[in-house]
Design a protein around this motif. Structure first.
Motif, PDB file in Angstrom:
ATOM      1  N   ASP A 271       0.844  -1.193   0.000  1.00 57.01           N
ATOM      2  CA  ASP A 271       0.000   0.000   0.000  1.00 57.01           C
ATOM      3  C   ASP A 271       0.876   1.238   0.000  1.00 57.01           C
ATOM      4  OD1 ASP A 271       0.844   0.575   2.668  1.00 57.01           O
ATOM      5  OD2 ASP A 271      -0.674  -0.813   3.435  1.00 57.01           O
ATOM      6  N   THR A 272       0.233   2.393   0.021  1.00 55.20           N
ATOM      7  CA  THR A 272       0.952   3.669   0.046  1.00 55.20           C
ATOM      8  C   THR A 272       0.528   4.449   1.288  1.00 55.20           C
ATOM      9  OG1 THR A 272      -0.762   4.566  -1.424  1.00 55.20           O
ATOM     10  CG2 THR A 272       1.272   3.824  -2.444  1.00 55.20           C
ATOM     11  N   CYS A 273       0.584   3.773   2.423  1.00 60.29           N
ATOM     12  CA  CYS A 273       0.108   4.351   3.683  1.00 60.29           C
ATOM     13  C   CYS A 273       1.119   5.277   4.331  1.00 60.29           C
ATOM     14  CB  CYS A 273      -0.264   3.237   4.654  1.00 60.29           C
ATOM     15  SG  CYS A 273       1.161   2.289   5.240  1.00 60.29           S
ATOM     16  N   GLY A 274       2.328   5.338   3.800  1.00 59.92           N
ATOM     17  CA  GLY A 274       3.364   6.147   4.426  1.00 59.92           C
ATOM     18  C   GLY A 274       4.277   5.354   5.337  1.00 59.92           C
ATOM     19  N   GLY A 275       3.994   4.063   5.509  1.00 61.08           N
ATOM     20  CA  GLY A 275       4.851   3.213   6.328  1.00 61.08           C
ATOM     21  C   GLY A 275       4.364   3.087   7.752  1.00 61.08           C
ATOM     22  N   ILE A 276       4.878   2.081   8.432  1.00 57.95           N
ATOM     23  CA  ILE A 276       4.544   1.791   9.824  1.00 57.95           C
ATOM     24  C   ILE A 276       5.757   2.132  10.675  1.00 57.95           C
ATOM     25  CG2 ILE A 276       3.887  -0.032  11.450  1.00 57.95           C
ATOM     26  CD1 ILE A 276       2.637  -1.537   9.102  1.00 57.95           C
ATOM     27  N   PRO A 277       5.583   2.813  11.808  1.00 63.46           N
ATOM     28  CA  PRO A 277       6.737   3.087  12.677  1.00 63.46           C
ATOM     29  C   PRO A 277       7.488   1.797  13.008  1.00 63.46           C
ATOM     30  CG  PRO A 277       4.805   4.300  13.437  1.00 63.46           C
ATOM     31  CD  PRO A 277       4.332   3.393  12.340  1.00 63.46           C
ATOM     32  N   GLU A 278       8.803   1.875  12.980  1.00 63.62           N
ATOM     33  CA  GLU A 278       9.625   0.683  13.217  1.00 63.62           C
ATOM     34  C   GLU A 278       9.303   0.036  14.553  1.00 63.62           C
ATOM     35  OE1 GLU A 278      11.735  -0.849  11.213  1.00 63.62           O
ATOM     36  OE2 GLU A 278      11.316   0.572   9.606  1.00 63.62           O
ATOM     37  N   ALA A 279       8.980   0.839  15.563  1.00 57.59           N
ATOM     38  CA  ALA A 279       8.669   0.286  16.887  1.00 57.59           C
ATOM     39  C   ALA A 279       7.378  -0.518  16.874  1.00 57.59           C
ATOM     40  CB  ALA A 279       8.568   1.412  17.922  1.00 57.59           C
ATOM     41  N   ASP A 280       6.486  -0.236  15.907  1.00 58.34           N
ATOM     42  CA  ASP A 280       5.198  -0.928  15.845  1.00 58.34           C
ATOM     43  C   ASP A 280       5.237  -2.191  15.003  1.00 58.34           C
ATOM     44  OD1 ASP A 280       4.076   0.960  17.438  1.00 58.34           O
ATOM     45  OD2 ASP A 280       3.048   2.056  15.834  1.00 58.34           O
TER      46      ASP A 280
END
Length: 357
Positions: A271-280
């Protein structure tokens, strides 16, 4: 002085210093491993016996031969005792470690259960309050114009569907966790499952102005045939696509691709969600985990069960699922066994496909 008392005092004089030294060593080893404590206790026991024997023998009439035999017997017993103690200590240490890990997992599971109950309670209580208010307004005649009545009916239907889906997710998750899931395994063309899932999600994507692109690796023949159960695989793909739509901003793109390599069959949803924080990233598949609300403030976050169900269903197929940040979004990769190439643990992800703009 009787011989028995004299012998006792000689033995005590030889063994007492060893025992005292052992107590000091045990005090110094406080907080260390169980194995170290067991070894020290065995050493103190054996050495105190040996010191008592030597102390008594040096002041009594005993032949050198008998003394050597006695020392050999005690030494052999000491060696065997230390070996058994070392083996037992390591087993106890491992058991203690496993017990600590089990307690930690139990605490984490209990925390997740409490979090799930809190989320589900909120997700049920809030729409139920709205449904009750709208129903009372309709019953009391507070709302009477046809347009508002039709809007209330539409909202009641939508909230009912959402709560039914939440209950269905809870039931599916309980089946997975209880080991009650029974799969009707067959050879499944993954392309057909993906096509049906895209058709099902198309109205939702159109409403959000999101494009869904299917790009099988290696052309139309690139979709693999996997070993699995059609209803459960359909749920996996549906959940992944709908999750991608939920977190993709308007005019974004959701790309579904798949293929087969040395590790078996695979499919990926990007997707093009902007990415998930690495901690999550490590918690994405946890029950009731929804991530940062700031990612999609304008959209309903959902029950937080979809990805947990995905992991449970994929693992029930002896497969694996993972997520990574790729480009301007994230990418979920599912590996599934095929008829001739079962999924092997430790296989890496396939190369990331190009995301169509």
């Amino acid at each position: 002085m009787p011989d028995v008392v004299y012998t006792f005092l000689l033995a005590l004089g030889g063994s007492l210093p060893v025992v005292l030294a052992g107590l000091v060593a045990l005090r110094a080893l406080r907080g260390r491993s169980v194995t170290a404590h067991i070894v020290v206790i065995l050493l103190v026991t054996v050495l105190s016996v040996l010191a008592g024997i030597v102390g008594a023998a040096m002041r009594m009439f005993i032949s050198d031969h008998d003394l050597h035999v006695l020392l050999i017997v005690v030494g052999t017993a000491a060696t065997v005792s230390l070996a058994v103690g070392l083996w037992s200590g390591r087993r106890l240490a491992r058991a203690s470690m496993w017990a600590a890990e089990a307690r930690e997992r139990e605490r984490e599971a209990e925390a997740r259960r409490r979090e799930l109950v809190a989320w589900v309670s909120h997700d049920l209580r809030t729409p139920l309050a709205g449904l009750r208010a709208m129903a009372e307004a309709l019953d009391d005649g507070v709302v009477s114009d046809p347009e508002t009545v039709a809007d209330y009916h539409r909202r009641i239907s939508a909230e009912t569907d959402r709560m039914a889906a939440l209950v269905d997710d809870l039931f599916e998750l309980s089946r997975i966790n209880a080991g009650a899931l029974r799969l009707s395994v067959a050879d499944v063309p993954l392309g057909d499952v993906i096509s049906d899932a895209i058709a099902s999600a198309a109205p939702l994507a159109a409403a959000e102005h999101i494009r869904i692109v299917a790009e099988p690796s290696g052309g139309t023949a690139g979709w693999p045939v996997v070993r699995g159960s059609v209803p459960e695989l359909s749920r996996v793909v549906n959940n992944l696509i709908r999750n991608a739509i939920r977190y993709t901003p308007p005019d974004g793109t959701v790309t579904v691709t798949g293929g087969q390599d040395a590790g078996g069959g695979w499919l990926a949803v990007s997707d093009t969600c902007g990415g998930i924080p690495e901690a999550d990233l490590p918690r994405v598949f946890d029950v009731a985990f929804r991530g940062a609300p700031a990612r999609t403030p304008e959209k309903e976050a959902g029950g937080g069960l979809g990805l947990a169900i995905v992991r449970g269903l994929v693992e029930a197929h002896q497969g694996a699922v993972a997520v990574d940040n790729v480009g301007d979004g994230c990418r979920f990769v599912v590996r599934l066994p095929t008829a001739d190439r079962p999924v092997r643990a430790g296989m890496g992800h396939p190369a990331a496909p190009a995301v169509a703009g």
